[in-house]
Design a protein around this motif. Structure first.
Motif, PDB file in Angstrom:
ATOM      1  N   LYS A 131      11.372  10.897  -0.642  1.00 56.71           N
ATOM      2  CA  LYS A 131      12.258   9.753  -0.463  1.00 56.71           C
ATOM      3  C   LYS A 131      11.422   8.565  -0.024  1.00 56.71           C
ATOM      4  CE  LYS A 131      16.858   8.748   1.159  1.00 56.71           C
ATOM      5  NZ  LYS A 131      18.015   9.261   1.908  1.00 56.71           N
ATOM      6  N   LEU A 132      11.376   7.538  -0.857  1.00 52.90           N
ATOM      7  CA  LEU A 132      10.634   6.307  -0.575  1.00 52.90           C
ATOM      8  C   LEU A 132      11.609   5.142  -0.578  1.00 52.90           C
ATOM      9  CD1 LEU A 132       7.510   6.669  -2.908  1.00 52.90           C
ATOM     10  CD2 LEU A 132       7.618   7.046  -0.462  1.00 52.90           C
ATOM     11  N   ASN A 133      11.679   4.457   0.537  1.00 50.00           N
ATOM     12  CA  ASN A 133      12.575   3.307   0.645  1.00 50.00           C
ATOM     13  C   ASN A 133      13.989   3.638   0.177  1.00 50.00           C
ATOM     14  OD1 ASN A 133      10.568   1.508   1.685  1.00 50.00           O
ATOM     15  ND2 ASN A 133       9.672   1.515  -0.368  1.00 50.00           N
ATOM     16  N   ASN A 134      14.497   4.757   0.665  1.00 55.51           N
ATOM     17  CA  ASN A 134      15.859   5.228   0.379  1.00 55.51           C
ATOM     18  C   ASN A 134      16.094   5.583  -1.081  1.00 55.51           C
ATOM     19  OD1 ASN A 134      16.784   5.051   3.086  1.00 55.51           O
ATOM     20  ND2 ASN A 134      16.900   2.826   2.843  1.00 55.51           N
ATOM     21  N   LYS A 135      15.028   5.902  -1.800  1.00 56.38           N
ATOM     22  CA  LYS A 135      15.158   6.288  -3.207  1.00 56.38           C
ATOM     23  C   LYS A 135      14.346   7.560  -3.436  1.00 56.38           C
ATOM     24  CE  LYS A 135      13.478   4.049  -7.060  1.00 56.38           C
ATOM     25  NZ  LYS A 135      13.182   2.825  -7.798  1.00 56.38           N
TER      26      LYS A 135
ATOM     27  N   VAL B 296       0.832  -1.204   0.000  1.00 60.85           N
ATOM     28  CA  VAL B 296       0.000   0.000   0.000  1.00 60.85           C
ATOM     29  C   VAL B 296       0.865   1.252   0.000  1.00 60.85           C
ATOM     30  CG1 VAL B 296      -1.716   1.316   1.316  1.00 60.85           C
ATOM     31  CG2 VAL B 296      -1.939  -1.169   1.104  1.00 60.85           C
ATOM     32  N   MET B 297       1.949   1.240   0.739  1.00 60.55           N
ATOM     33  CA  MET B 297       2.794   2.424   0.890  1.00 60.55           C
ATOM     34  C   MET B 297       3.837   2.581  -0.217  1.00 60.55           C
ATOM     35  SD  MET B 297       1.627   3.986   3.420  1.00 60.55           S
ATOM     36  CE  MET B 297       0.008   3.350   3.060  1.00 60.55           C
ATOM     37  N   GLU B 298       3.836   1.676  -1.176  1.00 59.26           N
ATOM     38  CA  GLU B 298       4.846   1.691  -2.234  1.00 59.26           C
ATOM     39  C   GLU B 298       5.035   3.070  -2.851  1.00 59.26           C
ATOM     40  OE1 GLU B 298       5.803  -0.514  -6.497  1.00 59.26           O
ATOM     41  OE2 GLU B 298       3.889  -0.880  -5.503  1.00 59.26           O
ATOM     42  N   HIS B 299       3.939   3.814  -3.049  1.00 55.18           N
ATOM     43  CA  HIS B 299       4.017   5.125  -3.703  1.00 55.18           C
ATOM     44  C   HIS B 299       3.701   6.281  -2.757  1.00 55.18           C
ATOM     45  CE1 HIS B 299       4.342   2.998  -7.451  1.00 55.18           C
ATOM     46  NE2 HIS B 299       3.187   2.405  -7.258  1.00 55.18           N
ATOM     47  N   VAL B 300       3.593   5.995  -1.462  1.00 50.89           N
ATOM     48  CA  VAL B 300       3.166   7.032  -0.523  1.00 50.89           C
ATOM     49  C   VAL B 300       4.305   7.477   0.375  1.00 50.89           C
ATOM     50  CG1 VAL B 300       1.445   7.658   1.224  1.00 50.89           C
ATOM     51  CG2 VAL B 300       0.847   6.030  -0.579  1.00 50.89           C
TER      52      VAL B 300
END
Length: 174
Positions: free
Chosen positions: A157-161, A30-34
């Motif tokens: 910044k999502l998952n260090n990216k 769910v949080m992939e893009h949030v």
């Protein structure tokens, strides 16, 4: 305060929304893009903030649980935050569990929230920000009349990216 549509009802977050809120906030899918998924402690703290009493003068989000009327099933949450009280500009955001996506629930929820923001809160403009990779969210925004106003490079910044975000706006028709 409750907003009722054909299939769903929106109401301020309460204890009945807790389990799903925690689950969605910690879900990598769910949080992939949030945002980077929360730990349990972070999710619990976020719920406490988002479930506190709200008024139009508040600086925090009005977060509403999305509940299917017929079954009583909790589907997710949607919120509005007045980000500029002088210009009457508010931001919207939403999270819907995977099993409820693509069924029109988020569209109905956002339609109800739009109407409430423009008619009851006196908002002049709604904004939304979403990852350029979050196709479902930006297609929903566009379907409901939001216009893409900008692309912010390396904005989140999502998952260090670092990822790019689209900014959307919808103004009250004059």
């Amino acid at each position: 305060m409750k907003l009722t549509g054909k299939r769903i009802q929106l109401s301020p977050l309460d204890h009945s929304d807790y389990d799903l809120f925690i689950e969605l906030s910690m879900s990598s899918q769910v949080m992939e893009h949030v945002y980077t998924p929360f730990t349990y402690a972070e999710a619990k703290a976020a719920f406490e903030v988002k479930s506190q009493p709200w008024a139009a003068t508040s600086e925090h989000w009005l977060t509403l649980g999305i509940t299917e009327i017929v079954t009583g099933e909790k589907l997710g949450s949607i919120g509005v935050k007045i980000v500029n009280h002088q210009a009457n500009i508010a931001e919207v955001g939403f999270m819907v569990k995977p099993s409820a996506q693509g069924k029109g629930f988020a569209s109905e929820a956002l339609s109800l929230l739009k109407e409430y923001a423009f008619t009851e809160l006196g908002v002049n403009k709604l904004t939304a920000t979403c990852s350029v990779n979050n196709i479902g969210s930006y297609q929903l925004l566009e379907k409901l009349g939001f216009e893409r106003e900008d692309c912010l490079r390396q904005n989140t910044k999502l998952n260090n990216k670092l990822v790019d975000d689209y900014v959307y706006g919808l103004c009250l028709a004059m």
